[in-house]
Write a protein that holds these residues in place. Sequence first.
Motif, short mmCIF file in Angstrom:
data_model
loop_
_atom_site.label_atom_id
_atom_site.label_comp_id
_atom_site.label_asym_id
_atom_site.label_seq_id
_atom_site.Cartn_x
_atom_site.Cartn_y
_atom_site.Cartn_z
N ALA A 23 0.83 -1.21 0.00
CA ALA A 23 0.00 0.00 0.00
C ALA A 23 0.86 1.25 0.00
N LEU A 24 1.95 1.23 0.75
CA LEU A 24 2.83 2.40 0.81
C LEU A 24 3.60 2.59 -0.50
N ARG A 83 1.23 4.15 -2.91
CA ARG A 83 1.02 5.57 -2.61
C ARG A 83 2.07 6.43 -3.32
N MET A 136 -4.94 2.43 -1.44
CA MET A 136 -4.14 1.97 -0.30
C MET A 136 -4.96 1.09 0.64
N GLY A 179 -3.97 -2.68 1.40
CA GLY A 179 -3.63 -2.95 2.78
C GLY A 179 -4.55 -3.94 3.46
#
Length: 257
Positions: free
Chosen positions: A119-120, A123, A140, A144
Motif C-alpha cells: 500500500a505504501l 502511494r 491503499m 492494505g
Amino acid sequence: MVKNPRAPVAQIVEGMEDTRPQQPEAAAQPSDKTLPVKVDELARDPEVQAYIEAANANLGVIGFTEHGTRHANLVSRIARNVLRRLDYDPHLQELAAIAGYLHDMGNAISRYDHALTGALLAREILLRYEVAPADIALVMGAIGSHGDDSQRLGEAVHPVSAALILADKSDVHRSRVRASDPSQFDAHDRVNWAVESSFLRVDPEEKAITLELTIDTSISQVMDYFEIFLPRMIMCRRAAELLGCQFHIQINGVELL
C-alpha cells in the motif's frame, strides 16, 4: 463421493464468523476528479514492473506460486469486472483495476506484512502521477486489507477493497505452479495443479458471486481445497456481503457453499 458436501463446509464457515471484526460505519469516498493515469499506463511503468518482477522472484525462492504479471493482470481484470457487473461507477472500476494490478508489490520487500508495504509503495507511485488523495486512500485501503496471514484475515472495507479480495483469492489454477516435477509439489502446488479451470461469476440480478472451479480429483480431493483455502473463502464471503451479494463455491458442477 460425498453425498452432502454443502452442510459441513457451511458449518465450518459459520463457526468462524465470531472472529469477524466489526465493519466501520463509513468508508472512504472516491474523488470527483478524472484519474490522471489508467492501469494500462501503470503496467508499463518501469518502477511498477521492477517491483512486480522482484516480488515474484522473491516468492519463488521461498516456494510460493506465481505472483508476477500474469497474476497482476488477471486480478486487475477480475476486480474491474466485479464492480462493472454490479454497476458501480466507472471511476471505482478503474480504481479496482489499479489496486488489483499493484496489490502484491510489497512482496518485493518481504512476504511478511506485504499488504501494508505494498500500500505504501502504491502511494508513492500514484502520487507521482498526481492522483487525487481520496483515490490514493481507496487504493491503499484495498491493498492494505487484502492479506490473509495466520494472525488475522484481511477485511473488505469498501467496494474497491471487496473487489480486490474476490479477484485475488479466486486465482487458483495450475498455471500458477512453478515446479515442473509433481514429486516436488507442496500442498498448495498440488491443489493449484488440480484446478483445470477457475471462473468468478457475478450475477447482479441474483445478487450472487460464485467461484466456479473444475478440479481433477485424481490429483487433489475437493476437501483438500477447503483445507488449504478456507480462510480465503471466508474473506470472499465477507467481501461479497459488503457488495450486497451472497458468495458461493461450485466445484465440478456441485455447489458446496
